[in-house]
Motif scaffolding. Structure first.
Motif, PDB file in Angstrom:
ATOM      1  N   LYS A  45       0.750  -1.387   0.111  1.00  0.00           N
ATOM      2  CA  LYS A  45      -0.006  -0.127  -0.074  1.00  0.00           C
ATOM      3  C   LYS A  45       0.776   1.049   0.034  1.00  0.00           C
ATOM      4  CE  LYS A  45      -4.441  -1.488   1.971  1.00  0.00           C
ATOM      5  NZ  LYS A  45      -5.431  -1.299   3.020  1.00  0.00           N
ATOM      6  N   ARG A  46       1.889   1.163   0.745  1.00  0.00           N
ATOM      7  CA  ARG A  46       2.929   2.417   1.021  1.00  0.00           C
ATOM      8  C   ARG A  46       3.331   2.777  -0.318  1.00  0.00           C
ATOM      9  NH1 ARG A  46      -0.578   3.191   3.761  1.00  0.00           N
ATOM     10  NH2 ARG A  46      -0.369   3.305   6.160  1.00  0.00           N
ATOM     11  N   PHE A  47       3.742   1.500  -0.899  1.00  0.00           N
ATOM     12  CA  PHE A  47       4.610   1.816  -2.313  1.00  0.00           C
ATOM     13  C   PHE A  47       3.840   2.508  -3.392  1.00  0.00           C
ATOM     14  CE2 PHE A  47       5.788   0.104  -6.559  1.00  0.00           C
ATOM     15  CZ  PHE A  47       7.028   0.545  -6.661  1.00  0.00           C
TER      16      PHE A  47
ATOM     17  N   GLU B 106      -1.253   1.342 -12.003  1.00  0.00           N
ATOM     18  CA  GLU B 106      -0.910   2.687 -11.774  1.00  0.00           C
ATOM     19  C   GLU B 106       0.626   2.823 -11.467  1.00  0.00           C
ATOM     20  OE1 GLU B 106      -3.518   4.308  -8.805  1.00  0.00           O
ATOM     21  OE2 GLU B 106      -4.877   5.134 -10.345  1.00  0.00           O
ATOM     22  N   PRO B 107       1.109   1.950 -10.714  1.00  0.00           N
ATOM     23  CA  PRO B 107       2.629   2.153 -10.580  1.00  0.00           C
ATOM     24  C   PRO B 107       3.639   2.186 -11.529  1.00  0.00           C
ATOM     25  CG  PRO B 107       1.714   0.678  -8.927  1.00  0.00           C
ATOM     26  CD  PRO B 107       0.484   0.915  -9.829  1.00  0.00           C
ATOM     27  N   ALA B 108       2.980   1.454 -12.799  1.00  0.00           N
ATOM     28  CA  ALA B 108       3.909   1.399 -13.859  1.00  0.00           C
ATOM     29  C   ALA B 108       3.623   2.480 -14.998  1.00  0.00           C
ATOM     30  CB  ALA B 108       3.580   0.002 -14.454  1.00  0.00           C
ATOM     31  N   LEU B 109       2.697   3.319 -14.879  1.00  0.00           N
ATOM     32  CA  LEU B 109       2.360   4.287 -15.660  1.00  0.00           C
ATOM     33  C   LEU B 109       3.506   5.336 -16.068  1.00  0.00           C
ATOM     34  CD1 LEU B 109      -0.905   6.418 -15.897  1.00  0.00           C
ATOM     35  CD2 LEU B 109       1.171   7.492 -15.734  1.00  0.00           C
TER      36      LEU B 109
ATOM     37  N   TYR C 147      14.335   6.929  -8.599  1.00  0.00           N
ATOM     38  CA  TYR C 147      14.989   6.511  -7.284  1.00  0.00           C
ATOM     39  C   TYR C 147      13.761   5.666  -6.470  1.00  0.00           C
ATOM     40  CZ  TYR C 147      19.362   8.967  -8.080  1.00  0.00           C
ATOM     41  OH  TYR C 147      20.513   9.474  -8.669  1.00  0.00           O
ATOM     42  N   VAL C 148      12.733   6.130  -6.515  1.00  0.00           N
ATOM     43  CA  VAL C 148      11.685   5.548  -5.967  1.00  0.00           C
ATOM     44  C   VAL C 148      11.298   3.954  -6.467  1.00  0.00           C
ATOM     45  CG1 VAL C 148       9.019   5.598  -5.569  1.00  0.00           C
ATOM     46  CG2 VAL C 148      10.464   7.606  -5.170  1.00  0.00           C
ATOM     47  N   MET C 149      11.395   4.055  -7.752  1.00  0.00           N
ATOM     48  CA  MET C 149      11.257   2.625  -8.312  1.00  0.00           C
ATOM     49  C   MET C 149      12.291   1.524  -7.917  1.00  0.00           C
ATOM     50  SD  MET C 149       8.621   2.645 -10.072  1.00  0.00           S
ATOM     51  CE  MET C 149       8.791   1.154 -10.699  1.00  0.00           C
ATOM     52  N   TYR C 150      13.409   1.962  -7.020  1.00  0.00           N
ATOM     53  CA  TYR C 150      14.225   0.951  -6.355  1.00  0.00           C
ATOM     54  C   TYR C 150      13.724   0.152  -5.459  1.00  0.00           C
ATOM     55  CZ  TYR C 150      18.083   2.957  -8.976  1.00  0.00           C
ATOM     56  OH  TYR C 150      19.121   3.396 -10.175  1.00  0.00           O
ATOM     57  N   LEU C 151      12.395   1.061  -4.860  1.00  0.00           N
ATOM     58  CA  LEU C 151      11.521   0.282  -3.896  1.00  0.00           C
ATOM     59  C   LEU C 151      10.536  -0.722  -4.522  1.00  0.00           C
ATOM     60  CD1 LEU C 151      10.984   3.254  -1.461  1.00  0.00           C
ATOM     61  CD2 LEU C 151      12.513   1.546  -1.245  1.00  0.00           C
ATOM     62  N   ALA C 152      10.489  -1.003  -5.711  1.00  0.00           N
ATOM     63  CA  ALA C 152       9.460  -1.534  -6.173  1.00  0.00           C
ATOM     64  C   ALA C 152       9.442  -3.265  -5.696  1.00  0.00           C
ATOM     65  CB  ALA C 152       9.816  -1.768  -7.951  1.00  0.00           C
ATOM     66  N   PRO C 153      10.596  -4.060  -5.624  1.00  0.00           N
ATOM     67  CA  PRO C 153      10.618  -5.113  -5.134  1.00  0.00           C
ATOM     68  C   PRO C 153       9.659  -5.187  -3.800  1.00  0.00           C
ATOM     69  CG  PRO C 153      12.814  -4.730  -5.862  1.00  0.00           C
ATOM     70  CD  PRO C 153      12.085  -3.560  -5.930  1.00  0.00           C
ATOM     71  N   LEU C 154      10.003  -4.334  -2.919  1.00  0.00           N
ATOM     72  CA  LEU C 154       9.303  -4.099  -1.393  1.00  0.00           C
ATOM     73  C   LEU C 154       7.736  -4.066  -1.628  1.00  0.00           C
ATOM     74  CD1 LEU C 154      11.631  -1.886   0.706  1.00  0.00           C
ATOM     75  CD2 LEU C 154      11.320  -4.246   0.880  1.00  0.00           C
ATOM     76  N   GLY C 155       7.247  -3.203  -2.629  1.00  0.00           N
ATOM     77  CA  GLY C 155       6.032  -3.062  -3.166  1.00  0.00           C
ATOM     78  C   GLY C 155       5.340  -4.223  -3.483  1.00  0.00           C
ATOM     79  N   ALA C 156       6.137  -5.048  -4.336  1.00  0.00           N
ATOM     80  CA  ALA C 156       5.489  -6.237  -5.026  1.00  0.00           C
ATOM     81  C   ALA C 156       5.499  -7.242  -3.929  1.00  0.00           C
ATOM     82  CB  ALA C 156       6.420  -6.778  -6.271  1.00  0.00           C
ATOM     83  N   PHE C 157       6.428  -7.354  -3.036  1.00  0.00           N
ATOM     84  CA  PHE C 157       6.566  -8.362  -2.105  1.00  0.00           C
ATOM     85  C   PHE C 157       5.092  -8.144  -1.009  1.00  0.00           C
ATOM     86  CE2 PHE C 157       7.440  -9.348   2.715  1.00  0.00           C
ATOM     87  CZ  PHE C 157       7.905 -10.730   2.248  1.00  0.00           C
ATOM     88  N   GLY C 158       5.027  -6.806  -0.590  1.00  0.00           N
ATOM     89  CA  GLY C 158       3.955  -6.694   0.172  1.00  0.00           C
ATOM     90  C   GLY C 158       2.631  -6.968  -0.347  1.00  0.00           C
ATOM     91  N   GLY C 159       2.513  -6.586  -1.597  1.00  0.00           N
ATOM     92  CA  GLY C 159       1.005  -6.949  -2.311  1.00  0.00           C
ATOM     93  C   GLY C 159       0.762  -8.615  -2.513  1.00  0.00           C
TER      94      GLY C 159
END
Length: 408
Positions: free
Chosen positions: A47-49, A263-266, A184-196
């Motif tokens: 959610k936060r990502f 949306e995150p990939a837009l 730089y925010v996209m470096y957090l993508a693995p965390l977002g994918a993991f959480g979801g």
């Protein structure tokens, strides 16, 4: 020499964001299976990502559309691209609706053992259906659509301004650093994918998918047919390969898979399409508009859901009624974007309009909606990418840069 090459290849894969997103998804599935309570708590990461990415979406849409329109100069061209895009969107989404109904009618995913399906309280769906879909409320709550319209107006007015060059220069400067921040925010993508993904598996569990596996399998099969047959044929007409395009946007597809949202990939897909050879002006107009009006995956899901519920209750739908469903969904499906949970509201409104299929049937879809959302989101983003390439080719705004990678 061989050892050096191997070491270099190994180093490259560990530097690849796609690799880490994939690893995150695998770890999430494992965690959701062995420790469901802990996996459910990981929802906050996803959610936060997404919340963080959403901070960039509206500024990027505004900047790209304003710069795109002001960069065209010719306002007739802006209108021409807009009209062509909307016509393309309506034709393709209608195909998506028809395919969804046809496959659901043939494979009959609603013919399942109903004793294995647990209904939830349907009262909220009945209430939503009685209220109907409020288009004014939809526009008021859809900030992205508001930004889209404001950006178009600003871009047009900027063409008539004597300060156009200085304003464009300033906006280009801002755009550069907005995209840099996003990088730089996209470096957090693995965390977002993991959480979801961890939340989805931990909350529902793999075993809970069995009763409705037929519906999910039918949906994924339909999405695949649409992508490879319909969208593939469209790209083939321009001598481009759908498979090569999917490989080209694999990072974005993995991100969508992990977060269950397109949306995150837009921002990233817009950048990829420009690198591919589509001009900035076409990308800036077609992609944001497509996120509201070109929801191929959502259209397939909505049409299949209506037929699925009808089959659950053994309700026969005549050919004319199926055409009515397509006609209604051609309009109401445009309201399924930008508003959280609006998919069920659109379905409820559609069923209420038909006056034949029980609204209560929506409760069957709750448990697996999360897992079907990945298919919807992935198909939506692929459809918007293909739409941009098509419009760029039609407008002769497609230069063979990285686009050579897609040639058949």
């Amino acid at each position: 020499m061989q050892e050096t090459t191997t070491a270099k290849a190994s180093f490259n894969i560990f530097q690849n964001l796609t690799f880490w997103v994939f690893i995150a998804i695998v770890c999430a599935i494992v965690l959701g299976t062995v420790n469901a309570p802990l996996a459910v708590k990981m929802e906050v990461l996803g959610k936060r990502f997404i919340d963080l990415i959403k901070l960039f979406i509206n500024p990027i849409i505004f900047l790209t559309i304003v710069l795109g329109i002001s960069g065209m100069g010719d306002l007739k061209k802006v209108g021409r691209i807009g009209v062509k895009s909307l016509v393309y969107f309506e034709i393709v989404t209608t195909f998506a609706l028809a395919i969804g109904i046809a496959v659901a009618y043939v494979l009959q995913p609603g013919k399942i053992d109903k004793t294995q399906v647990q209904l939830q309280d349907p009262s909220k769906f009945t209430k939503a259906a009685n209220k109907g879909f409020d288009w004014l409320q939809f526009f008021e709550t859809n900030v992205t659509l508001q930004v889209l319209l404001v950006a178009i107006v600003v871009g047009i007015l900027l063409n008539y301004s004597k300060h156009r060059s200085s304003v464009v220069k300033a906006l280009s400067f801002v755009s550069k650093y907005v995209f840099l921040g996003l990088k730089y925010v996209m470096y957090l993508a693995p965390l977002g994918a993991f959480g979801g993904m961890a939340f989805a598996i931990g909350k529902f569990g793999l075993h809970t998918l069995l009763p409705l596996a037929k519906l999910m399998g039918t949906l994924y099969l339909t999405m695949a047919l649409f992508v490879f047959v319909v969208l593939g044929s469209i790209l083939r007409y321009f001598k481009l390969s759908i498979v090569k395009f999917l490989v080209y946007i694999k990072e974005e597809l993995l991100l969508v898979l992990g977060t269950s949202s397109s949306e995150p990939a837009l921002p990233s897909i817009m950048n990829k399409l420009e690198q591919l050879g589509c001009t900035k002006s076409v990308v800036g107009l077609v992609v944001p508009t497509g996120y509201s009006f070109n929801l191929d995956g959502t259209s397939i899901y909505l049409s299949m859901a209506v037929i699925f519920i009808a089959q659950l209750y053994n309700i026969h739908l005549a050919f004319g009624e199926m055409l009515s469903i397509i006609g209604i969904l051609m309009i109401t499906s445009k309201g399924a974007a930008g508003v959280t949970g609006s998919g069920f509201l659109v379905l409820a409104s559609t069923l209420a309009t038909l006056h034949k299929i029980p609204i209560e049937g929506l409760a069957f879809l709750i448990g697996i909606d999360k897992f079907m959302s990945e298919a919807r989101a992935i198909t939506n983003i692929i459809g918007n990418g293909v739409a941009t390439i098509v419009i760029a080719n039609v407008e002769k705004e497609f230069a063979l840069m990285d686009g050579q990678l897609l040639c058949v």
